[in-house]
Design an enzyme around this catalytic site. Structure first.
Site, PDB file in Angstrom:
ATOM      1  N   GLY A 100      39.864 -35.679  19.737  1.00 34.86           N
ATOM      2  CA  GLY A 100      38.737 -35.492  18.832  1.00 34.86           C
ATOM      3  C   GLY A 100      38.488 -34.018  18.577  1.00 34.86           C
ATOM      4  O   GLY A 100      39.322 -33.161  18.902  1.00 34.86           O
ATOM      5  N   GLU A 137      17.612 -33.569   9.451  1.00 36.03           N
ATOM      6  CA  GLU A 137      17.678 -34.906  10.031  1.00 36.03           C
ATOM      7  C   GLU A 137      16.538 -35.090  11.016  1.00 36.03           C
ATOM      8  O   GLU A 137      15.793 -34.136  11.300  1.00 36.03           O
ATOM      9  CB  GLU A 137      19.033 -35.131  10.714  1.00 36.03           C
ATOM     10  CG  GLU A 137      20.196 -35.086   9.743  1.00 36.03           C
ATOM     11  CD  GLU A 137      21.525 -35.401  10.393  1.00 36.03           C
ATOM     12  OE1 GLU A 137      22.442 -35.770   9.662  1.00 36.03           O
ATOM     13  OE2 GLU A 137      21.658 -35.269  11.614  1.00 36.03           O
ATOM     14  N   HIS A 195      21.520 -45.661  18.342  1.00 34.06           N
ATOM     15  CA  HIS A 195      21.181 -45.140  17.008  1.00 34.06           C
ATOM     16  C   HIS A 195      20.341 -46.172  16.262  1.00 34.06           C
ATOM     17  O   HIS A 195      20.670 -47.354  16.245  1.00 34.06           O
ATOM     18  CB  HIS A 195      22.447 -44.821  16.202  1.00 34.06           C
ATOM     19  CG  HIS A 195      22.182 -43.897  15.043  1.00 34.06           C
ATOM     20  ND1 HIS A 195      21.537 -44.317  13.905  1.00 34.06           N
ATOM     21  CD2 HIS A 195      22.475 -42.592  14.864  1.00 34.06           C
ATOM     22  CE1 HIS A 195      21.435 -43.289  13.063  1.00 34.06           C
ATOM     23  NE2 HIS A 195      21.986 -42.230  13.635  1.00 34.06           N
ATOM     24  N   ARG A 218      15.608 -40.038  17.597  1.00 27.02           N
ATOM     25  CA  ARG A 218      16.266 -41.342  17.473  1.00 27.02           C
ATOM     26  C   ARG A 218      15.719 -42.414  18.412  1.00 27.02           C
ATOM     27  O   ARG A 218      15.565 -43.568  18.016  1.00 27.02           O
ATOM     28  CB  ARG A 218      17.772 -41.175  17.711  1.00 27.02           C
ATOM     29  CG  ARG A 218      18.461 -40.429  16.593  1.00 27.02           C
ATOM     30  CD  ARG A 218      19.901 -40.141  16.911  1.00 27.02           C
ATOM     31  NE  ARG A 218      20.539 -39.481  15.777  1.00 27.02           N
ATOM     32  CZ  ARG A 218      21.784 -39.029  15.795  1.00 27.02           C
ATOM     33  NH1 ARG A 218      22.510 -39.157  16.897  1.00 27.02           N
ATOM     34  NH2 ARG A 218      22.310 -38.452  14.730  1.00 27.02           N
ATOM     35  N   HIS A 227      25.358 -45.643  20.222  1.00 30.98           N
ATOM     36  CA  HIS A 227      25.941 -44.600  19.371  1.00 30.98           C
ATOM     37  C   HIS A 227      26.519 -43.426  20.148  1.00 30.98           C
ATOM     38  O   HIS A 227      27.648 -43.018  19.899  1.00 30.98           O
ATOM     39  CB  HIS A 227      24.869 -44.090  18.407  1.00 30.98           C
ATOM     40  CG  HIS A 227      25.339 -42.982  17.513  1.00 30.98           C
ATOM     41  ND1 HIS A 227      26.430 -43.115  16.684  1.00 30.98           N
ATOM     42  CD2 HIS A 227      24.854 -41.725  17.314  1.00 30.98           C
ATOM     43  CE1 HIS A 227      26.606 -41.985  16.002  1.00 30.98           C
ATOM     44  NE2 HIS A 227      25.681 -41.123  16.382  1.00 30.98           N
ATOM     45  N   GLU A 265      31.879 -35.353  24.291  1.00 32.60           N
ATOM     46  CA  GLU A 265      30.953 -36.421  24.658  1.00 32.60           C
ATOM     47  C   GLU A 265      31.159 -36.933  26.079  1.00 32.60           C
ATOM     48  O   GLU A 265      30.224 -37.437  26.703  1.00 32.60           O
ATOM     49  CB  GLU A 265      31.088 -37.574  23.664  1.00 32.60           C
ATOM     50  CG  GLU A 265      29.999 -38.605  23.750  1.00 32.60           C
ATOM     51  CD  GLU A 265      30.059 -39.627  22.644  1.00 32.60           C
ATOM     52  OE1 GLU A 265      29.303 -40.617  22.714  1.00 32.60           O
ATOM     53  OE2 GLU A 265      30.864 -39.461  21.695  1.00 32.60           O
ATOM     54  N   ARG A 268      19.927 -37.103  22.437  1.00 32.91           N
ATOM     55  CA  ARG A 268      20.505 -36.021  21.627  1.00 32.91           C
ATOM     56  C   ARG A 268      19.782 -35.828  20.302  1.00 32.91           C
ATOM     57  O   ARG A 268      19.478 -36.780  19.592  1.00 32.91           O
ATOM     58  CB  ARG A 268      21.989 -36.325  21.351  1.00 32.91           C
ATOM     59  CG  ARG A 268      22.645 -35.295  20.428  1.00 32.91           C
ATOM     60  CD  ARG A 268      24.119 -35.521  20.316  1.00 32.91           C
ATOM     61  NE  ARG A 268      24.482 -36.755  19.647  1.00 32.91           N
ATOM     62  CZ  ARG A 268      24.517 -36.926  18.335  1.00 32.91           C
ATOM     63  NH1 ARG A 268      24.164 -35.934  17.521  1.00 32.91           N
ATOM     64  NH2 ARG A 268      24.895 -38.072  17.813  1.00 32.91           N
TER      65      ARG A 268
END
Length: 434
Positions: free
Chosen positions: A13, A111, A225, A266, A327, A351, A362
């Site tokens: 990743g 966000e 999420h 979140r 999530h 992660e 987060r």
């Protein structure tokens, strides 16, 4: 016959690729990945990457991150991440990453949990843009080899120092030796029936660390999420980015009533949705963006719009059914500010690691930034001493059990550790996974 490398990176990743690119070309690097590089959650990140606007923004950004993490964050790690953000953005631009720009410079979005517009993005596929460019760069480096369909089934250690890894490549088991191993294996979404993650991300590195008594940290800090596209179809859940709410989308209950502040962190939004679902005895609520014109939605969220349309929802006129799903993983393998574990020559980044940046929850768009900041710090730290390490070849006993049996054992190890750390979370989100 055996293979030797200076550094083995497990995972392809954004963190693993960026880490590899931060090494001098004199070092022989091997990246192994369980599937293909494109089957990485880093490619799925929609919203963007947060960055410090200027020094006047520092206190607000710091407070936003701490508040989202319920002040369980490591202040030193948060400070390092924020102050490193501009350097990372410059690195990404040098690697060819294209962010949204106009004649005046970068365009920022906002966000949930952010008090300011400080998130840089590329349409609604920022992770694809960043990770794709990093993969392109890594693929053309002669000192970096990427090996696909290669599963790590154990580490090799001697006297509490890592010496390499044992892998399964298309059913063939072998030992690969190195001076340093970097774990960048991603999240744990494959342990959950409802997740935005790729299903092959099952926390293998965590189980291996448990097996070898390598410290973990806050393994029960798992983010749900709030807004994934509701579907009864099996498979990975499609994420509807937080930036959609950042651009004004509202959450509605089955009566069409707005029921919460959509720009809270979140976990708070998720809990509000759960309460509404319990109140109405339903398994989804709705996300409405009907205040925006079709052309505006398509310009800002082209891929989200297309995916919703495929499910029969035109976002300019239809509220979209959504439901929470697993999530992100804020806990992980415990590391210091250089991403080093308590095992010599073993690092963890991205992660799968836990340096304390995220705390208990987060903040949106901190994941890519945190991964890249500490991947770079790991590479810098390793290069201060790697030339003094000699590769040794200890004898190893390779586990020849069927891979499914090994994976089942590792899955159970991780789930049991989550249960031990937080029975309430386990009962709410994990119990059925047994």
């Amino acid at each position: 016959m055996y293979e030797e490398y200076d550094v083995i990176i497990v995972g392809s990743g954004a963190a693993g690729l960026f880490n590899a690119l931060m090494f001098d070309e004199k070092y022989k690097i091997l990246i192994v990945t369980k599937d293909t590089p494109e089957q990485s959650d880093s490619f799925l990140a929609q919203g963007g990457i947060a960055t410090l606007l200027d020094e006047e923004d520092y206190q607000a950004y710091y407070e936003d991150t701490m508040k989202a993490g319920h002040y369980q964050n490591n202040p030193e790690a948060v400070d390092i991440m924020i102050h490193s953000s501009k350097e990372i953005i410059n690195d990404l631009v040098d690697f060819g990453v294209k962010f949204a720009m106009n004649k005046d410079g970068a365009i920022y979005t906002r966000e949930g949990g952010h008090s300011k517009f400080r998130i840089m993005y590329h349409d609604d596929i920022t992770g694809n843009e960043i990770t794709g460019k990093l993969l392109k760069q890594a693929s053309i480096q002669s000192h970096i080899q990427i090996r696909t369909s290669t599963r790590m089934i154990d580490i090799i250690e001697e006297d509490r120092q890592v010496k390499g890894i044992i892998v399964d490549h298309n059913g063939k088991r072998s030992a690969i030796y190195s001076k340093v191993v970097v774990l960048a294996t991603g999240g744990i979404g494959g342990l959950f029936a409802q997740s935005t993650n790729f299903p092959h991300l099952t926390g293998d590195a965590l189980a291996i660390c448990l097996k070898h008594h390598i410290e973990l940290e806050n393994i029960h800090y798992i983010q749900i999420h709030p807004t994934t596209l509701y579907s009864k179809k099996p498979g990975r859940r499609f994420l509807i980015s937080e930036s959609v709410r950042g651009e004004g989308a509202v959450l509605l209950n089955p009566n069409g009533e707005r029921f919460c502040n959509e720009l809270e962190p979140r976990d708070i939004v998720t809990e509000n949705i759960r309460k509404e679902q319990e109140k109405f005895h339903c398994d989804h609520v709705y996300l409405s963006l009907i205040h925006m014109k079709k052309e505006e939605i398509i310009k800002r969220f082209p891929n989200i719009y297309k995916r919703c349309l495929e499910e029969g929802y035109a976002m300019e006129k239809d509220p979209v059914p959504i439901t929470p799903a697993q999530h992100y993983f804020m806990g992980g393998i415990k590391v210091d500010m250089n991403s080093q574990t308590n095992e010599k020559c073993l690092y963890a980044i991205g992660e799968t690691s836990c340096n304390g940046v995220h705390g208990a929850n987060r903040l949106a768009s901190n994941s890519l930034l945190e991964s890249l900041v500490f991947a770079k710090r790991a590479a810098k730290h390793i290069q201060t001493y790697i030339d003094n390490i000699e590769i040794s070849i200890p004898q190893v006993q390779i586990d020849n059990r069927d891979y499914d049996d090994i994976e089942k054992e590792y899955r159970q190890l991780v789930l049991e550790e989550i249960k031990r750390k937080d029975r309430d979370f386990y009962d709410k989100w994990c119990k059925h996974e047994d």
